[in-house]
Design a protein around this motif. Structure first.
Motif, PDB file in Angstrom:
ATOM      1  N   ASP A  46       1.272   2.970  15.660  1.00 43.78           N
ATOM      2  CA  ASP A  46       0.781   4.077  14.823  1.00 43.78           C
ATOM      3  C   ASP A  46       1.499   4.087  13.482  1.00 43.78           C
ATOM      4  O   ASP A  46       0.884   4.288  12.436  1.00 43.78           O
ATOM      5  N   ILE A  47       2.807   3.890  13.527  1.00 36.32           N
ATOM      6  CA  ILE A  47       3.590   3.967  12.282  1.00 36.32           C
ATOM      7  C   ILE A  47       3.255   2.791  11.374  1.00 36.32           C
ATOM      8  O   ILE A  47       2.953   2.975  10.196  1.00 36.32           O
ATOM      9  N   TRP A  48       3.288   1.560  11.890  1.00 30.95           N
ATOM     10  CA  TRP A  48       3.028   0.466  10.952  1.00 30.95           C
ATOM     11  C   TRP A  48       1.579   0.387  10.506  1.00 30.95           C
ATOM     12  O   TRP A  48       1.274  -0.114   9.439  1.00 30.95           O
ATOM     13  N   LYS A  49       0.702   0.964  11.325  1.00 31.34           N
ATOM     14  CA  LYS A  49      -0.706   0.987  10.881  1.00 31.34           C
ATOM     15  C   LYS A  49      -0.915   1.998   9.763  1.00 31.34           C
ATOM     16  O   LYS A  49      -1.727   1.794   8.860  1.00 31.34           O
ATOM     17  N   SER A  50      -0.167   3.106   9.816  1.00 28.87           N
ATOM     18  CA  SER A  50      -0.452   4.151   8.830  1.00 28.87           C
ATOM     19  C   SER A  50       0.447   4.103   7.598  1.00 28.87           C
ATOM     20  O   SER A  50       0.216   4.842   6.650  1.00 28.87           O
ATOM     21  N   TRP A  51       1.453   3.245   7.593  1.00 25.84           N
ATOM     22  CA  TRP A  51       2.327   3.189   6.418  1.00 25.84           C
ATOM     23  C   TRP A  51       2.015   1.948   5.599  1.00 25.84           C
ATOM     24  O   TRP A  51       1.941   0.844   6.144  1.00 25.84           O
ATOM     25  N   ASN A  52       1.871   2.105   4.284  1.00 26.07           N
ATOM     26  CA  ASN A  52       1.593   0.969   3.407  1.00 26.07           C
ATOM     27  C   ASN A  52       2.701   0.809   2.373  1.00 26.07           C
ATOM     28  O   ASN A  52       2.877   1.676   1.509  1.00 26.07           O
ATOM     29  N   TRP A  53       3.434  -0.267   2.463  1.00 24.80           N
ATOM     30  CA  TRP A  53       4.492  -0.537   1.494  1.00 24.80           C
ATOM     31  C   TRP A  53       3.849  -0.971   0.171  1.00 24.80           C
ATOM     32  O   TRP A  53       2.990  -1.853   0.161  1.00 24.80           O
ATOM     33  N   SER A  54       4.324  -0.379  -0.911  1.00 22.32           N
ATOM     34  CA  SER A  54       3.669  -0.666  -2.201  1.00 22.32           C
ATOM     35  C   SER A  54       4.099  -1.998  -2.803  1.00 22.32           C
ATOM     36  O   SER A  54       3.371  -2.589  -3.575  1.00 22.32           O
ATOM     37  N   GLU A  55       5.325  -2.454  -2.468  1.00 29.08           N
ATOM     38  CA  GLU A  55       5.858  -3.668  -3.098  1.00 29.08           C
ATOM     39  C   GLU A  55       6.453  -4.593  -2.045  1.00 29.08           C
ATOM     40  O   GLU A  55       6.762  -4.160  -0.930  1.00 29.08           O
ATOM     41  N   ARG A  56       6.678  -5.843  -2.473  1.00 28.84           N
ATOM     42  CA  ARG A  56       7.322  -6.799  -1.564  1.00 28.84           C
ATOM     43  C   ARG A  56       8.680  -6.253  -1.098  1.00 28.84           C
ATOM     44  O   ARG A  56       9.001  -6.288   0.078  1.00 28.84           O
ATOM     45  N   TYR A  57       9.483  -5.757  -2.052  1.00 31.25           N
ATOM     46  CA  TYR A  57      10.766  -5.128  -1.728  1.00 31.25           C
ATOM     47  C   TYR A  57      10.699  -3.686  -2.204  1.00 31.25           C
ATOM     48  O   TYR A  57      10.793  -3.429  -3.410  1.00 31.25           O
ATOM     49  N   ALA A  58      10.532  -2.762  -1.281  1.00 29.47           N
ATOM     50  CA  ALA A  58      10.362  -1.355  -1.676  1.00 29.47           C
ATOM     51  C   ALA A  58      11.648  -0.799  -2.274  1.00 29.47           C
ATOM     52  O   ALA A  58      12.754  -1.174  -1.888  1.00 29.47           O
TER      53      ALA A  58
END
Ligand code: NAP
Length: 578
Positions: free
Chosen positions: A78-90
Motif C-alpha cells: 500500500d505504501i510503495w504503491k501510493s507514494w511517488n518519489w519526485s527525484e532519483r535522490y529525494a
C-alpha cells in the motif's frame, strides 16, 4: 491503555510490553510489527515528529544518496504503491514527508511520545524488566527494550577553541533550525567535507546570493556523481510493476542496493577496457559506480587505479589546478571512507566567491568574534557551519545510561569497543535489542533494508518468546565473543580497516578502535540470522518464569560454509562499500 504500577517511592509507573527508543525508520517499523503481535508498545522520540535522522538533518542540500526508490520501506505494498518519489535522490523535506505519510498510514503517532528523551535504562534482575528513565520526566517499566537510536544521531561538537566567542551565526548540519536560514550577502564558512559538508556546500553554492563561501577541508574524499534528476511518471509506473522482484534483489544483495552494470573484478583489464568500464559506470552514477568492482577493497593496485580515475575526473571539472589537487583524495583507500555521491559539488569551486582551505596543512586553531583563525590565517565570517560528523554506530546508545544484569553498565561492557551477538543483542543485557546496531550491516549498507531485516528477525524472536512463555532472552557471552571476532575478521581481511575513519571510531577522541559494522554483506548476514533460528536460536539463552534456563547451544556455529556463500569480498559476491 497500559497498566499502571507504583514504584518504590509510591509514584505510578506505566507498564509496557515493549518500549522503543526513537521514531526513525527503525522505531516506526518496530512499532508496527510489535503491534501486530498484540503487545502494548510505547515509543519515545526526542524530536517533535517522526523521521529520526531526516527530522534533524534538515540543512540545505540534504538528500539521500541511495536512490529513493531503493531507500524506502518495502514491507507495505500500500505504501510503495501510493507514494511517488519526485527525484532519483529525494531531498530532506520529501523524505521527512514520506516518514510522516507512513506514520499517518499506519496510525503510528498514538503510541509515540514526542519531545521525550530516554536517559537511562536499568535491568531489574528479579522482575526481569527494564526500568526506563525519561526526560523531561517519568519512569516506565517494560519487558522488551528496542533501541532504534540510529547510527548517526549523536553529533560531534568539534574540539575547536573559543567556539562560544564567535559573534556571528553558528550552525550544525545535524541540528539545523526549522526556520529558514538566509545566506544573502553573507560570508559563510563550512567546516567538514563528508557527505553532509559537500551537500551543504553545493546547495549554498547554488544559492547565488552569498558574498563569500570558504570551505575548510581536512581530508578530501572520493566522490562519484549522483546524476540526480526528476522522475518521469511513466518511469515510476513501470518501475512499480517490477517492485516485488526489485525488493527481492535488494534483500539478497550485498549492500541492500540493486546495482546496475557489469559486476566483477577489474584487475585483468587493459587500460582501454578499464576506462571504458569506468566511463560506463560513471554515466550511470551513484553507488553502482564503485560497488560493482569486486576487487576494489581487497587489491591495493586496483584501488589505486580506481583512485586515479576518480582524481582525473576532478581535474576535468575544477578549473583551478591548485584547488583541483587539494580536492583530490590521497593517503587513503577508495571505499575505506564513505564515498560521496555528489551533484555538482566540484563545479562549486569554479565560482570565484568560493575558496577551499586546507586545514590539514594549516589547522583550525580557534573561532574569533569575527570568524575563524587557523594557525597561519584569519577568515572573517558572518556564519560558520559545522558539518563535522557523528559519534557513529555507538554514540546514541552510550549517551543513554544503560545498566544490565548485575548493574553492569553498557559503557563498561563496551569499554574496548562494541561487543554484540549479530549486532542486535548484548550478553548481560536481556530483552534489549539494538536495531541495526554495531556489528550488523547497518551503517555500511542501505540501512533501511537492513532495518527491515532486523525488525522482522527481532519480531520473530519476540513472538517465539511470547508463545513459549519465556521471561527473557539473552545472548551468551560465548556467542557474543565469536560474533565480535567474526565482525573484526571480515573487516580485517580488506583494505577498509587500513585507514583512520569514523567506521573504526577514529573521529572521536578516546573512542576504542573497533570496526563498527558487519561488512560480510547484507545477503550473507541474512542467511546467518536465519541459520541461527533454524539451529534453535543457537547462542541465545531463554529464561522461564520459574527461573529455568534453556538453550540449544551457547555457541554460534559460525558462518555458513556452503560453496557460493562467501563474504561480500569473496569472489562470488559483489564488493560493497556503501
Ligand atoms: P563525516 O563523514 O564524519 O564528515 C565529517 C567531516 O568533518 C570530515 O570532513 C572531517 O574531517 C571534518 N571535521 C571534523 N572535525 C573537524 C575539525 N576539528 N576540523 C576540521 N574538519 C573537521 O560526517 P557527515 O558528513 O555528517 O557524514 C556522516 C555519515 O552520515 C555518512 O557516512 C553517511 O553515511 C551519512 N550521511 C548520509 C547522507 C546522504 O546523502 N544520505 C548525507 C549526510 C550524511 P576528517 O575527514 O579529516 O576527519
Amino acid at each position: 491503555m497500559c497498566s499502571v504500577d507504583k514504584n518504590k517511592r509510591g509514584r505510578s509507573v506505566d507498564i509496557y510490553d515493549a518500549v522503543i527508543v526513537g521514531a526513525g525508520w527503525s522505531g516506526m517499523y518496530m512499532l508496527h510489527r510489535l503491534r501486530g503481535l498484540g503487545l502494548k508498545v510505547q515509543v519515545y522520540e526526542a524530536g517533535a515528529d517522526v523521521g529520526g535522522t531526516w527530522y534533524w538533518n534538515r540543512y540545505p542540500g540534504a538528500r539521500c544518496d541511495v536512490p529513493s526508490l531503493n531507500y524506502s520501506y518495502s514491507f507495505s505494498e500500500d505504501i510503495w504503491k501510493s507514494w511517488n518519489w519526485s527525484e532519483r535522490y529525494a531531498a530532506q523535506q520529501e523524505i521527512e514527508d514520506y516518514a510522516k505519510f507512513v506514520a499517518d498510514q499506519l496510525d503510528l503517532r498514538r503510541d509515540i511520545q514526542f519531545n521525550t528523551t530516554v536517559t537511562s535504562a536499568r535491568f531489574d534482575d528479579i522482575g526481569n524488566r527494564w526500568i526506563v528513565g525519561l526526560d523531561p520526566s517519568g519512569t516506565v517499566s517494560t519487558k522488551y527494550l528496542m533501541m532504534g537510536t540510529g547510527g548517526y544521531s549523536a553529533p560531534i561538537t568539534p574540539r575547536i577553541a573559543d567556539i562560544g566567542k564567535f559573534e556571528g551565526e553558528l550552525l550544525y548540519t545535524a541540528r539545523w533550525p526549522r526556520t529558514k536560514v538566509s545566506f544573502q550577502g553573507k560570508r559563510v564558512g563550512v567546516v567538514g567535507t563528508g557527505s553532509s559538508g559537500i551537500q551543504v556546500v553545493t546547495a549554498i553554492g547554488q544559492e547565488k546570493d552569498f558574498e563569500k563561501l570558504v570551505v575548510f577541508q581536512r581530508t578530501a574524499n572520493f566522490a562519484v556523481p549522483g546524476h540526480n534528476h526528476p522522475h518521469d511518471p511513466s518511469y515510476l509506473e513501470a518501475f512499480k510493476r517490477g517492485y516485488p522482484e526489485f525488493w527481492q534483489q535488494a534483500r539478497t544483495s550485498a549492500s541492500g542496493t540493486v546495482l546496475q552494470g557489469e559486476i566483477g573484478p577489474v584487475k585483468g583489464l587493459s587500460d582501454e577496457e578499464f576506462v571504458a568500464r569506468m566511463d560506463a559506470a560513471w554515466a550511470r552514477g551513484g553507488q553502482s559506480v564503485l560497488n560493482v568492482i569486486t576487487d576494489l577493497v581487497v587489491d591495493p593496485e586496483v584501488n589505486e587505479r580506481v583512485a586515479e580515475y576518480l582524481r582525473k575526473r576532478i581535474r576535468e571539472r575544477v578549473k583551478d589546478p591548485y584547488t583541483a589537487e587539494l580536492l583530490s583524495p590521497r593517503g587513503h583507500y577508495v571505499g575505506a571512507r564513505r564515498v560521496l555521491i555528489e551533484n555538482g559539488y566540484f563545479e562549486t569551486f569554479n565560482d570565484p566567491r568560493v575558496s577551499l582551505v586546507d586545514v590539514r596543512a594549516d589547522p583550525i586553531e580557534r573561532l574569533t568574534p569575527g570568524g575563524l583563525a587557523t594557525r597561519g590565517n584569519r577568515y572573517d565570517l558572518d556564519m560558520i557551519i559545522f558539518a563535522t560528523g557523528f559519534d557513529s554506530g555507538t554514540g546514541a546508545l552510550l549517551r543513554i545510561d544503560i545498566e544490565g544484569r548485575g548493574h553492569e553498565r553498557l559503557s563498561a561492557h563496551w569499554a574496548n569497543g562494541p561487543r554484540t551477538y549479530l549486532g542486535a543483542t548484548i550478553a548481560g543485557f536481556p530483552n534489549l535489542f539494538v536495531i541495526a546496531g554495531p556489528g550488523s550491516p547497518s551503517i555500511r549498507s542501505n540501512v533501511i533494508v537492513s532495518i527491515e531485516q532486523h525488525v522482522n528477525w527481532i519480531t520473530d524472536l519476540v513472538q517465539h518468546m511470547e508463545e513459549e512463555g519465556f521471561e527473557y532472552v539473552e545472548s551468551s557471552s560465548e556467542a557474543e565473543q565469536q560474533w565480535t571476532e567474526h565482525v573484526a575478521n571480515v573487516a580485517g581481511s580488506t583494505l577498509i580497516v587500513k585507514n583512520d575513519t569514523q567506521y573504526i571510531g577514529a573521529n572521536v577522541p578516546g573512542k576504542p578502535r573497533t570496526y563498527l559494522a558487519y561488512v560480510g554483506g547484507v545477503n550473507l548476514y541474512r542467511v546467518i540470522c536465519e541459520r541461527v533460528v533454524e539451529a534453535g536460536y543457537e547462542g541465545f539463552v531463554f529464561g522461564g518464569a520459574d527461573g529455568a534456563e534453556t538453550c540449544s547451544s551457547r555457541e554460534w556455529s559460525g558462518p555458513p560454509t556452503d560453496p557460493g556463500l562467501r563474504t561480500r569480498f569473496g569472489a562470488s559476491l559483489e564488493t560493497t562499500i556503501i
